[in-house]
Scaffold this motif. Structure first.
Motif, PDB file in Angstrom:
ATOM      1  N   ARG A 123       6.019   2.093 -11.504  1.00 12.75           N
ATOM      2  CA  ARG A 123       5.616   2.249 -10.097  1.00 12.75           C
ATOM      3  C   ARG A 123       4.437   1.349  -9.759  1.00 12.75           C
ATOM      4  O   ARG A 123       3.455   1.772  -9.157  1.00 12.75           O
TER       5      ARG A 123
ATOM      6  N   ASP B  11      11.724   0.455   4.358  1.00  8.87           N
ATOM      7  CA  ASP B  11      10.775  -0.659   4.343  1.00  8.87           C
ATOM      8  C   ASP B  11      11.131  -1.715   5.388  1.00  8.87           C
ATOM      9  O   ASP B  11      10.253  -2.257   6.050  1.00  8.87           O
TER      10      ASP B  11
ATOM     11  N   TRP C 264       3.785  -5.045  -1.131  1.00 10.79           N
ATOM     12  CA  TRP C 264       3.264  -5.825  -0.020  1.00 10.79           C
ATOM     13  C   TRP C 264       4.417  -6.661   0.481  1.00 10.79           C
ATOM     14  O   TRP C 264       5.105  -7.320  -0.311  1.00 10.79           O
TER      15      TRP C 264
ATOM     16  N   SER D 208       9.188   3.057  -4.109  1.00 10.48           N
ATOM     17  CA  SER D 208       8.549   1.768  -4.358  1.00 10.48           C
ATOM     18  C   SER D 208       7.197   1.645  -3.671  1.00 10.48           C
ATOM     19  O   SER D 208       6.884   2.395  -2.745  1.00 10.48           O
ATOM     20  N   LYS D 209       6.425   0.660  -4.157  1.00  9.79           N
ATOM     21  CA  LYS D 209       5.151   0.274  -3.541  1.00  9.79           C
ATOM     22  C   LYS D 209       5.146  -1.238  -3.481  1.00  9.79           C
ATOM     23  O   LYS D 209       5.423  -1.896  -4.488  1.00  9.79           O
TER      24      LYS D 209
ATOM     25  N   GLU E  22      -3.609  -2.854  -4.460  1.00 11.72           N
ATOM     26  CA  GLU E  22      -3.461  -2.329  -3.093  1.00 11.72           C
ATOM     27  C   GLU E  22      -4.037  -3.266  -2.027  1.00 11.72           C
ATOM     28  O   GLU E  22      -3.831  -3.049  -0.839  1.00 11.72           O
TER      29      GLU E  22
ATOM     30  N   PHE F  89       1.716  -3.219   3.999  1.00 11.17           N
ATOM     31  CA  PHE F  89       1.827  -2.437   2.765  1.00 11.17           C
ATOM     32  C   PHE F  89       2.824  -1.326   3.006  1.00 11.17           C
ATOM     33  O   PHE F  89       2.796  -0.661   4.046  1.00 11.17           O
ATOM     34  N   PHE F  90       3.717  -1.121   2.040  1.00 10.65           N
ATOM     35  CA  PHE F  90       4.712  -0.053   2.127  1.00 10.65           C
ATOM     36  C   PHE F  90       4.647   0.765   0.847  1.00 10.65           C
ATOM     37  O   PHE F  90       4.567   0.211  -0.251  1.00 10.65           O
ATOM     38  N   GLN F  91       4.698   2.079   1.017  1.00 11.15           N
ATOM     39  CA  GLN F  91       4.701   2.968  -0.144  1.00 11.15           C
ATOM     40  C   GLN F  91       5.635   4.129   0.140  1.00 11.15           C
ATOM     41  O   GLN F  91       5.584   4.736   1.215  1.00 11.15           O
ATOM     42  N   SER F  92       6.504   4.413  -0.824  1.00  7.87           N
ATOM     43  CA  SER F  92       7.399   5.566  -0.742  1.00  7.87           C
ATOM     44  C   SER F  92       7.559   6.112  -2.148  1.00  7.87           C
ATOM     45  O   SER F  92       6.976   5.579  -3.094  1.00  7.87           O
ATOM     46  N   SER F  93       8.366   7.132  -2.296  1.00 10.58           N
ATOM     47  CA  SER F  93       8.600   7.676  -3.635  1.00 10.58           C
ATOM     48  C   SER F  93       9.399   6.693  -4.496  1.00 10.58           C
ATOM     49  O   SER F  93       9.388   6.787  -5.711  1.00 10.58           O
TER      50      SER F  93
ATOM     51  N   ILE G 144       2.768  -2.141  -7.928  1.00 10.26           N
ATOM     52  CA  ILE G 144       2.888  -2.781  -6.618  1.00 10.26           C
ATOM     53  C   ILE G 144       3.304  -4.230  -6.832  1.00 10.26           C
ATOM     54  O   ILE G 144       2.761  -4.922  -7.693  1.00 10.26           O
TER      55      ILE G 144
END
Length: 173
Positions: free
Chosen positions: A40, A163, A122, A119-120, A23, A113-117, A42
């Motif tokens: 899942r 994203d 940088w 993907s995660k 993270e 940083f991007f996070q969704s159901s 990063i």
């Protein structure tokens, strides 16, 4: 593209070796791209916003067989950074692969940083100015258009990659 070419493209994509990061964008290791999606994890991605000299942004529609956001409109060229690549190197490679643009200076705009159901990641964000021809990669791009982001460019019934919408917030052209 026929079904066997799509299957071969997706299989090759799943085998690509990519960065697994935490993270804080610190490298944890190298894994096949399929592990990133299945577990899942990063990873690192690039976003390249292509403007022409009139200030219009090149937006493209993703093919229907893309694993993530199929058929969505994407505001940026780009993709997963391969193991061993820097963000800059990944951006240059992806820009040439997706849109056939090479040898153009890229302006860096930072990371997010991007996070969704789904993907995660940088994301390393870049922009460039390009007035030359565009060569769409048939495995990834099925349509494109130039938009004025200062006007009402969104169309009813179209979906946009979340994203790239977030990445656009970092760009000041």
């Amino acid at each position: 593209m026929n079904t066997s070419s799509v299957a071969a493209y997706l299989a090759a994509s799943a085998r690509e070796q990519v960065w697994h990061v935490d993270e804080h964008d610190q490298v944890l290791g190298v894994v096949p791209r399929s592990h990133i999606q299945e577990q899942r994890l990063i990873t690192r991605c690039t976003y390249i916003f292509v403007y022409n000299s009139a200030g219009l942004l090149c937006m493209h529609q993703r093919t229907a067989h893309k694993r993530l956001y199929p058929g969505f409109w994407d505001l940026a060229a780009g993709g997963v950074v391969a193991a061993g690549e820097s963000y800059q190197e990944g951006a240059e490679r992806e820009l040439e692969e997706e849109l056939g643009i090479a040898g153009v200076p890229l302006t860096p705009h930072g990371r997010f940083f991007f996070q969704s159901s789904e993907s995660k990641l940088w994301g390393g964000v870049y922009s460039c100015c390009w007035d030359g021809p565009i060569r769409m990669q048939p495995e990834e791009v099925m349509d494109l258009r130039w938009i004025d982001t200062a006007s009402s460019w969104r169309r009813e019934h179209e979906l946009y990659t979340p994203d790239s919408l977030q990445a656009l917030l970092l760009v000041t052209v």
